[in-house]
Design an enzyme around this catalytic site. Structure first.
Site, PDB file in Angstrom:
ATOM      1  N   ILE A  84       0.859  -1.188   0.000  1.00 21.19           N
ATOM      2  CA  ILE A  84       0.000   0.000   0.000  1.00 21.19           C
ATOM      3  C   ILE A  84       0.894   1.237   0.000  1.00 21.19           C
ATOM      4  CG2 ILE A  84      -1.841   1.226   1.204  1.00 21.19           C
ATOM      5  CD1 ILE A  84      -2.737  -1.531   2.290  1.00 21.19           C
ATOM      6  N   HIS A  90       9.168   3.632   0.649  1.00 18.90           N
ATOM      7  CA  HIS A  90       9.873   2.659  -0.191  1.00 18.90           C
ATOM      8  C   HIS A  90       8.924   1.595  -0.768  1.00 18.90           C
ATOM      9  CE1 HIS A  90       9.657   0.546   3.587  1.00 18.90           C
ATOM     10  NE2 HIS A  90      10.205  -0.531   3.076  1.00 18.90           N
ATOM     11  N   ARG A 129     -10.018  -4.636  -3.613  1.00 12.74           N
ATOM     12  CA  ARG A 129      -9.451  -5.746  -4.399  1.00 12.74           C
ATOM     13  C   ARG A 129      -9.286  -7.024  -3.574  1.00 12.74           C
ATOM     14  NH1 ARG A 129      -4.751  -1.910  -7.012  1.00 12.74           N
ATOM     15  NH2 ARG A 129      -6.203  -0.435  -7.956  1.00 12.74           N
TER      16      ARG A 129
HETATM   17  N1  INI Z   1       5.779  -5.448   3.025  1.00 15.30           N
HETATM   18  C1  INI Z   1       4.589  -5.679   2.462  1.00 15.30           C
HETATM   19  O1  INI Z   1       4.170  -6.843   2.353  1.00 15.30           O
HETATM   20  N2  INI Z   1       3.821  -4.660   2.032  1.00 15.30           N
HETATM   21  C2  INI Z   1       4.234  -3.362   2.124  1.00 15.30           C
HETATM   22  O2  INI Z   1       3.467  -2.446   1.732  1.00 15.30           O
HETATM   23  C3  INI Z   1       5.507  -3.098   2.691  1.00 15.30           C
HETATM   24  N3  INI Z   1       5.981  -1.733   2.788  1.00 15.30           N
HETATM   25  O3  INI Z   1       5.446  -0.886   2.096  1.00 15.30           O
HETATM   26  O4  INI Z   1       6.911  -1.492   3.520  1.00 15.30           O
HETATM   27  C4  INI Z   1       6.273  -4.195   3.151  1.00 15.30           C
HETATM   28  N4  INI Z   1       7.481  -4.019   3.708  1.00 15.30           N
HETATM   29  C5  INI Z   1       8.150  -5.040   4.475  1.00 15.30           C
HETATM   30  C6  INI Z   1       9.025  -5.880   3.612  1.00 15.30           C
HETATM   31  O5  INI Z   1       8.253  -6.719   2.793  1.00 15.30           O
HETATM   32  C7  INI Z   1       9.952  -6.757   4.453  1.00 15.30           C
HETATM   33  O6  INI Z   1       9.191  -7.679   5.213  1.00 15.30           O
HETATM   34  C8  INI Z   1      10.838  -5.980   5.403  1.00 15.30           C
HETATM   35  O7  INI Z   1      11.480  -4.939   4.702  1.00 15.30           O
HETATM   36  C9  INI Z   1      11.892  -6.907   6.027  1.00 15.30           C
HETATM   37  O8  INI Z   1      12.699  -7.476   5.036  1.00 15.30           O
END
Ligand code: INI
Length: 156
Positions: A84, A90, A129
């Protein structure tokens, strides 16, 4: 002479699936998992032939799906997650890394690894969705997984 057309049928009987689902945005991903299970079961997949692996976030989905693909236990892997954009600087990086990773695992292993990741601007859009106005991305990902598993079998 007629060209031969190959298609994957939407019958899941006898097929085995792993679902990789991210805990991040679990409010959404739990609904995607429900949708995926619903699609698999209603297309004839045996409950005992569905394994589920939870990852912390989307970024951990590619390596987890690779491990599962390499086990040779499944006909396809279904990846579920939600990125999202709102408020997460990031998120664009996360979304593109996950997409790239999932595609690579699929090509490297030769197994259908299906992308059921929602990329939304807002939580509201993600909800739409994940079982509201715009259907359920988990359901369509699972249907695509059944189709691709059968298509690759037909091409063998
Ligand atoms: N992980 C998600 O599944 N969705 C997201 O929107 C997201 N954002 O935006 O940060 C997200 N970040 C965590 C990432 O997938 C890792 O689990 C984390 O960085 C550790 O490696």
């Amino acid at each position: 002479m007629m060209a031969k057309h190959y298609e994957g049928i939407l019958i899941g009987k006898g097929l085995k699936f792993a679902v990789v689902v991210s805990r991040f945005n679990e409010l959404i991903t739990a609904k995607l998992l429900e949708g995926a299970r619903d699609a698999l079961l209603r297309h004839g997949v045996n409950e005992a032939h569905i394994d589920v692996a939870w990852t912390p976030g989307c970024l951990e989905i590619p390596i987890t799906s690779k491990k599962l693909a390499q086990s040779n236990r499944y006909d396809a892997i279904i990846c579920l997650g939600a990125v999202i954009r709102g408020g997460t600087p990031h998120s664009e990086y996360v979304a593109s890394e996950v997409n790239r990773g999932i595609g690579k695992v699929s090509l490297d292993t030769g197994l259908p690894v299906i992308q059921g990741i929602i990329t939304a601007d807002t939580l509201e859009q993600a909800i739409q969705r994940a079982g509201a106005k715009e259907g359920n991305r988990g359901f369509t990902a699972a249907a695509n997984a059944i189709e691709m598993a059968n298509l690759l079998k037909a091409l063998q």
